[in-house]
Design a protein around this motif. Structure first.
Motif, PDB file in Angstrom:
ATOM      1  N   MET A   1       0.715  -1.079  -0.011  1.00 23.31           N
ATOM      2  CA  MET A   1       0.068   0.105   0.030  1.00 23.31           C
ATOM      3  C   MET A   1       0.842   1.248   0.051  1.00 23.31           C
ATOM      4  SD  MET A   1      -2.806   1.205   2.727  1.00 23.31           S
ATOM      5  CE  MET A   1      -3.609   0.148   2.773  1.00 23.31           C
ATOM      6  N   ALA A   2       0.594   2.319  -0.887  1.00 21.46           N
ATOM      7  CA  ALA A   2       1.395   3.473  -0.872  1.00 21.46           C
ATOM      8  C   ALA A   2       0.900   4.492   0.123  1.00 21.46           C
ATOM      9  CB  ALA A   2       1.199   3.896  -2.506  1.00 21.46           C
ATOM     10  N   GLY A   3       1.745   5.264   0.394  1.00 28.96           N
ATOM     11  CA  GLY A   3       1.611   6.325   1.396  1.00 28.96           C
ATOM     12  C   GLY A   3       0.764   7.551   0.590  1.00 28.96           C
ATOM     13  N   ARG A   4       0.381   8.595   1.343  1.00 27.54           N
ATOM     14  CA  ARG A   4      -0.178   9.685   0.944  1.00 27.54           C
ATOM     15  C   ARG A   4       0.837  10.589  -0.025  1.00 27.54           C
ATOM     16  NH1 ARG A   4      -3.116  12.516   5.716  1.00 27.54           N
ATOM     17  NH2 ARG A   4      -2.635  11.013   7.132  1.00 27.54           N
ATOM     18  N   PRO A   5       0.367  11.199  -0.988  1.00 28.93           N
ATOM     19  CA  PRO A   5       1.107  12.042  -1.765  1.00 28.93           C
ATOM     20  C   PRO A   5       1.653  13.100  -1.113  1.00 28.93           C
ATOM     21  CG  PRO A   5      -0.975  12.181  -2.545  1.00 28.93           C
ATOM     22  CD  PRO A   5      -0.990  10.859  -1.706  1.00 28.93           C
ATOM     23  N   ARG A   6       3.141  13.667  -1.383  1.00 30.68           N
ATOM     24  CA  ARG A   6       3.423  14.614  -0.351  1.00 30.68           C
ATOM     25  C   ARG A   6       2.818  15.972  -0.879  1.00 30.68           C
ATOM     26  NH1 ARG A   6       9.937  14.573  -1.029  1.00 30.68           N
ATOM     27  NH2 ARG A   6       9.619  16.000   0.650  1.00 30.68           N
ATOM     28  N   LEU A   7       2.650  16.870   0.171  1.00 31.65           N
ATOM     29  CA  LEU A   7       2.120  18.174  -0.020  1.00 31.65           C
ATOM     30  C   LEU A   7       3.173  18.943  -0.754  1.00 31.65           C
ATOM     31  CD1 LEU A   7       1.025  19.230   3.537  1.00 31.65           C
ATOM     32  CD2 LEU A   7      -0.328  18.742   1.914  1.00 31.65           C
ATOM     33  N   ALA A   8       2.477  19.852  -1.892  1.00 24.55           N
ATOM     34  CA  ALA A   8       3.420  20.773  -2.839  1.00 24.55           C
ATOM     35  C   ALA A   8       3.628  21.810  -2.022  1.00 24.55           C
ATOM     36  CB  ALA A   8       2.403  21.176  -3.782  1.00 24.55           C
ATOM     37  N   ILE A   9       4.881  22.383  -2.291  1.00 27.16           N
ATOM     38  CA  ILE A   9       5.365  23.725  -1.285  1.00 27.16           C
ATOM     39  C   ILE A   9       4.494  24.782  -1.330  1.00 27.16           C
ATOM     40  CG2 ILE A   9       7.266  25.180  -1.474  1.00 27.16           C
ATOM     41  CD1 ILE A   9       9.169  23.035  -2.560  1.00 27.16           C
ATOM     42  N   GLY A  10       4.360  25.270  -0.320  1.00 27.32           N
ATOM     43  CA  GLY A  10       3.255  26.436  -0.027  1.00 27.32           C
ATOM     44  C   GLY A  10       1.815  25.960   0.134  1.00 27.32           C
ATOM     45  N   THR A  11       1.643  24.750   0.444  1.00 28.17           N
ATOM     46  CA  THR A  11       0.059  24.031   0.668  1.00 28.17           C
ATOM     47  C   THR A  11       0.115  23.603   2.110  1.00 28.17           C
ATOM     48  OG1 THR A  11       0.762  22.151  -0.285  1.00 28.17           O
ATOM     49  CG2 THR A  11      -0.043  23.775  -1.681  1.00 28.17           C
ATOM     50  N   TYR A  12      -1.023  23.571   2.506  1.00 25.80           N
ATOM     51  CA  TYR A  12      -1.536  22.765   3.759  1.00 25.80           C
ATOM     52  C   TYR A  12      -2.490  21.440   3.470  1.00 25.80           C
ATOM     53  CZ  TYR A  12      -5.338  25.576   3.397  1.00 25.80           C
ATOM     54  OH  TYR A  12      -6.771  26.034   2.953  1.00 25.80           O
ATOM     55  N   GLY A  13      -2.135  20.891   4.481  1.00 24.17           N
ATOM     56  CA  GLY A  13      -3.053  19.732   4.559  1.00 24.17           C
ATOM     57  C   GLY A  13      -4.557  19.903   5.143  1.00 24.17           C
ATOM     58  N   SER A  14      -5.106  18.956   5.629  1.00 21.49           N
ATOM     59  CA  SER A  14      -6.393  18.840   6.334  1.00 21.49           C
ATOM     60  C   SER A  14      -6.163  19.595   7.689  1.00 21.49           C
ATOM     61  CB  SER A  14      -7.339  17.855   6.354  1.00 21.49           C
ATOM     62  OG  SER A  14      -6.391  16.845   7.399  1.00 21.49           O
ATOM     63  N   ILE A  15      -7.455  20.520   7.901  1.00 24.78           N
ATOM     64  CA  ILE A  15      -7.287  21.552   9.133  1.00 24.78           C
ATOM     65  C   ILE A  15      -8.201  20.538  10.070  1.00 24.78           C
ATOM     66  CG2 ILE A  15      -8.001  23.570  10.317  1.00 24.78           C
ATOM     67  CD1 ILE A  15      -7.729  24.720   7.424  1.00 24.78           C
ATOM     68  N   GLN A  16      -7.487  20.389  11.499  1.00 26.90           N
ATOM     69  CA  GLN A  16      -7.960  19.518  12.532  1.00 26.90           C
ATOM     70  C   GLN A  16      -8.466  20.643  13.717  1.00 26.90           C
ATOM     71  OE1 GLN A  16      -4.965  17.170  13.738  1.00 26.90           O
ATOM     72  NE2 GLN A  16      -5.449  15.799  11.975  1.00 26.90           N
ATOM     73  N   THR A  17      -9.586  20.651  14.240  1.00 26.52           N
ATOM     74  CA  THR A  17     -10.222  21.513  15.236  1.00 26.52           C
ATOM     75  C   THR A  17     -10.550  20.907  16.310  1.00 26.52           C
ATOM     76  OG1 THR A  17     -12.449  21.644  14.370  1.00 26.52           O
ATOM     77  CG2 THR A  17     -10.773  23.335  13.524  1.00 26.52           C
ATOM     78  N   THR A  18     -10.229  21.489  17.490  1.00 23.03           N
ATOM     79  CA  THR A  18     -10.600  20.820  18.748  1.00 23.03           C
ATOM     80  C   THR A  18     -11.219  22.017  19.739  1.00 23.03           C
ATOM     81  OG1 THR A  18      -8.422  21.190  19.895  1.00 23.03           O
ATOM     82  CG2 THR A  18      -9.128  19.035  18.780  1.00 23.03           C
TER      83      THR A  18
END
Length: 45
Positions: A1-18
């Protein structure tokens, strides 16, 4: 199973809030900085 693709430079992943017991919120995400490093960043409000 392959991992997730890398983030492109200057981008962000999903935002988690608590929510704290006092009704305040905290947001966290991972950001790929301009030097290619991925860092966790966040803020409280």
């Amino acid at each position: 199973m392959a991992g997730r693709p890398r983030l492109a430079i200057g981008t962000y992943g999903s935002i988690q809030t608590t929510e704290s017991a006092r009704g305040r919120f905290r947001a966290l995400t991972r950001f790929r900085d301009w030097d290619g490093q991925t860092r966790q960043v966040g803020d409280r409000g």
